[in-house]
Motif scaffolding. Structure first.
Motif, short mmCIF file in Angstrom:
data_model
loop_
_atom_site.label_atom_id
_atom_site.label_comp_id
_atom_site.label_asym_id
_atom_site.label_seq_id
_atom_site.Cartn_x
_atom_site.Cartn_y
_atom_site.Cartn_z
N LEU A 192 6.71 26.02 25.52
CA LEU A 192 5.71 26.91 26.13
C LEU A 192 4.83 26.15 27.13
O LEU A 192 4.48 26.69 28.18
N LEU A 193 4.52 24.91 26.80
CA LEU A 193 3.75 24.09 27.74
C LEU A 193 4.54 23.86 29.02
O LEU A 193 3.99 23.91 30.12
N ALA A 194 5.85 23.61 28.89
CA ALA A 194 6.69 23.36 30.07
C ALA A 194 6.73 24.57 30.99
O ALA A 194 6.62 24.45 32.21
N VAL A 195 6.88 25.77 30.42
CA VAL A 195 6.92 27.00 31.22
C VAL A 195 5.59 27.24 31.91
O VAL A 195 5.53 27.55 33.12
N ALA A 196 4.49 27.11 31.16
CA ALA A 196 3.16 27.32 31.75
C ALA A 196 2.90 26.30 32.86
O ALA A 196 2.34 26.66 33.91
N SER A 197 3.31 25.06 32.66
CA SER A 197 3.10 24.02 33.68
C SER A 197 3.90 24.32 34.95
O SER A 197 3.38 24.17 36.06
N MET A 198 5.16 24.76 34.77
CA MET A 198 5.99 25.08 35.93
C MET A 198 5.40 26.25 36.71
O MET A 198 5.36 26.23 37.95
N ALA A 199 4.90 27.25 36.01
CA ALA A 199 4.35 28.43 36.68
C ALA A 199 3.13 28.07 37.53
O ALA A 199 3.00 28.53 38.67
N ILE A 200 2.23 27.24 37.01
CA ILE A 200 1.00 26.95 37.74
C ILE A 200 1.16 25.80 38.73
O ILE A 200 0.60 25.84 39.83
N LEU A 201 1.96 24.78 38.38
CA LEU A 201 2.12 23.64 39.31
C LEU A 201 2.89 24.04 40.56
O LEU A 201 2.64 23.50 41.65
N SER A 202 3.82 25.01 40.42
CA SER A 202 4.58 25.44 41.59
C SER A 202 3.73 26.24 42.58
O SER A 202 4.17 26.52 43.69
N VAL A 203 2.52 26.62 42.18
CA VAL A 203 1.59 27.26 43.13
C VAL A 203 1.15 26.25 44.18
O VAL A 203 1.07 26.58 45.38
N PHE A 204 0.90 25.01 43.76
CA PHE A 204 0.28 24.02 44.65
C PHE A 204 1.23 22.90 45.08
O PHE A 204 0.99 22.25 46.10
N LEU A 205 2.29 22.67 44.34
CA LEU A 205 3.22 21.58 44.64
C LEU A 205 4.54 22.13 45.17
O LEU A 205 4.87 23.29 44.94
N ARG A 206 5.31 21.30 45.88
CA ARG A 206 6.55 21.74 46.51
C ARG A 206 7.70 20.78 46.21
O ARG A 206 7.50 19.60 45.95
#
Length: 227
Positions: A192-206
């Motif tokens: 669950l941490l991995a999914v939440a991290s991917m969802a929010i980090l992909s907003v700002f990182l490329r």
């Protein structure tokens, strides 16, 4: 281009990760066998062969507890992203498209094309099942692997108890034990941490060229855009 290289190129994502899975499974078996025998020797018991270790409940529970958490992650992600949104993430649909969408948008029923799967053009139960088939299969695999984890975990737990001259417990009692939930929840929280991290980090990182990332120059607020 010959048929084989073309097949490899067109299926390279599945082949690469499938090959990596097999290699890591073999590595896990080798490391687990060594560790299992170290524990047996420490308890003045005879070590087992590698093939004997593959038939133990210790190996089975270590494998299945990881499988169930992975398929839980994808099941929740597939169903959750129907309704849940994250502004600016390529992992989310755009803000106004939450929900299962219309038949026209999904190309089902009378909106299906000649190239659509047959069950997409069908009506009733067949279309309803096919429309949710990815999530349903992920859920079934999760439940089956979680069941397998509970059975193999119970056997491994009782084997350790017997080596310590303690009484075994029933499968039902094991389902309420700290050992079962410790194995289960330590995997769930990481997924669950991995999914939440991917969802929010992909907003700002490329990541240039990846469909899991927005194009490098896209604004942070761009949602549901793949690079």
């Amino acid at each position: 281009m010959s048929a084989l290289p073309r097949f490899v190129r067109e299926n390279s994502l599945t082949l690469a990760f499938g090959g990596g899975f097999l290699l890591s499974l073999v590595g896990q078996a080798l490391a687990g066998h060594a560790n299992f025998n170290n524990e047996l020797i420490a308890e003045n018991l005879h070590p087992v062969t590698f093939w004997g270790y593959l038939r133990t409940s210790d190996f089975a529970v270590d494998v299945t507890e990881n499988w169930q958490s992975e398929f839980l992650q994808f099941f929740l992600y597939v169903f959750g992203t129907v309704w849940l949104l994250q502004r600016g993430s390529p992992e989310s649909k755009v803000m106004h498209k939450a929900g299962p969408q219309s038949d026209e948008e999904q190309k089902v029923g009378r909106y299906a094309t000649e190239e659509s799967p047959r069950w997409a053009a069908a009506g009733g139960l067949r279309q309803s099942l096919y429309s949710r088939s990815l999530g349903i299969v992920m859920c079934l695999i999760f439940l089956l692997s979680w069941l397998a984890q509970s059975i193999t975990g119970s056997a491994a737990f009782n084997e350790r108890h017997l080596r310590d001259l303690q009484a075994p417990i029933s499968w039902g009692a094991y389902l309420g034990s700290a050992d079962f939930w410790d194995r289960t929840l330590q995997n769930w929280q990481s997924e669950l941490l991995a999914v939440a991290s991917m969802a929010i980090l992909s907003v700002f990182l490329r990541q240039r060229g990846s469909p899991e990332s927005k194009p490098v120059g896209s604004p942070h607020s761009s949602t549901g855009v793949e690079g």
